[in-house]
Write an enzyme that holds these catalytic residues in place. Structure first.
Site, mmCIF file in Angstrom:
data_model
loop_
_atom_site.group_PDB
_atom_site.id
_atom_site.type_symbol
_atom_site.label_atom_id
_atom_site.label_comp_id
_atom_site.label_asym_id
_atom_site.label_seq_id
_atom_site.Cartn_x
_atom_site.Cartn_y
_atom_site.Cartn_z
ATOM 1 N N SER A 1 0.856 -1.191 0.000
ATOM 2 C CA SER A 1 0.000 0.000 0.000
ATOM 3 C C SER A 1 0.888 1.236 0.000
ATOM 4 C CB SER A 1 -0.952 -0.029 1.195
ATOM 5 O OG SER A 1 -1.876 1.032 1.123
ATOM 6 N N THR A 2 0.818 2.064 1.034
ATOM 7 C CA THR A 2 1.601 3.289 1.080
ATOM 8 C C THR A 2 3.094 2.994 0.939
ATOM 9 O OG1 THR A 2 -0.037 4.159 2.634
ATOM 10 C CG2 THR A 2 2.009 5.407 2.385
ATOM 11 N N HIS B 1 -2.588 -1.091 -3.268
ATOM 12 C CA HIS B 1 -3.731 -0.208 -3.036
ATOM 13 C C HIS B 1 -3.585 1.064 -3.861
ATOM 14 C CE1 HIS B 1 -4.320 -2.126 1.203
ATOM 15 N NE2 HIS B 1 -4.787 -2.896 0.235
ATOM 16 N N MET C 1 -0.201 1.055 5.104
ATOM 17 C CA MET C 1 -0.978 1.360 6.309
ATOM 18 C C MET C 1 -2.081 0.319 6.499
ATOM 19 S SD MET C 1 -2.865 4.980 7.241
ATOM 20 C CE MET C 1 -1.280 5.816 7.378
ATOM 21 N N ASP D 1 -4.253 -5.068 5.932
ATOM 22 C CA ASP D 1 -4.680 -5.888 4.790
ATOM 23 C C ASP D 1 -3.607 -6.930 4.473
ATOM 24 O OD1 ASP D 1 -6.292 -6.729 2.732
ATOM 25 O OD2 ASP D 1 -5.603 -5.214 1.305
#
Length: 227
Positions: free
Chosen positions: A48-49, A75, A168, A171
């Protein structure tokens, strides 16, 4: 300063993760201990991030003749994953593409889930293919690492090499549990030292089901060790 604030928030959010996942029990009768007997392997990655940079580091370190397909959930909103795939394809020796409905997974190719769409991996006879889903709304993220991991748990003949990188939230952790219960899994988490945000790897490590924790620049080498 911003990165420091994000990491501080992540630590607060994940305070109870070790308590949440510390008593997971697996059905050991389903778990194969002789990993080398599994001739088919698939690599599953979630981020993600900070993920685009981490993906570049990992994918650009993999050889063109790698003997497994790679399926990635990063993401991102709809419209951004195709440009990410195209950029990584230009940089890496392997082929990188945005996943499309019905794509048959091939060794040496990385498939990035389209933003705003859930991705499942299904087996049809001897082939494994991508199924895209625009209707499932029961997951926080779309695409969801948990959903992609869980779908891959049905691939009984495959060894799954799971990689959870910077991001973050948590998941991927529930999906990792599902995968481990099905057996045939080696799990790699990115270390806090190289993460932009340590949420997703921290949550995965909290399950006590991760096999190795390494800096991002060592993830490709660790993947290849299991092929």
């Amino acid at each position: 300063m911003k990165a420091g604030i994000i990491k501080s928030l992540e630590r607060k959010k994940t305070t109870n993760l070790y308590e949440k996942y510390s008593k997971i029990e697996l059905n050991n009768s389903k778990i194969t201990t002789n990993w080398n007997q599994l001739t088919k392997k698939i690599i599953l990655m979630g981020s993600s991030t900070g993920g685009p940079s981490a993906l570049q580091t990992v994918l650009c370190s993999l050889p063109e003749n790698i003997t497994a397909p790679i399926v990635i959930v990063q993401h991102m909103p709809s419209g951004f994953t195709r440009s990410l795939a195209n950029r990584l394809n230009a940089l890496a020796d392997i082929t990188v593409k945005e996943a499309e409905e019905g794509d048959v997974l091939e060794d040496g190719t990385a498939y990035i889930a389209p933003g705003g769409c859930q991705l499942r991996i299904n087996q049809f006879g001897k082939q494994v293919a991508v199924q895209l889903d625009h209707t499932t709304t029961s997951y926080t993220h779309c695409p969801s690492v948990d959903l992609m991991f869980s779908s891959a748990s049905e691939l009984a003949e495959y060894g799954k090499i799971v990689v959870i990188m910077t991001g973050m939230g948590s998941d991927g952790s529930s999906g990792l549990i599902t995968l481990k219960r099905s057996g045939h899994v080696k799990a790699i988490a990115e270390s806090e030292e190289s993460c932009v945000v340590y949420g997703m790897p921290r949550a995965a490590i909290a399950t006590e089901l991760v096999d190795e924790v390494v800096n991002v620049e060592h993830i490709a080498k660790t993947i290849l060790k299991y092929l």
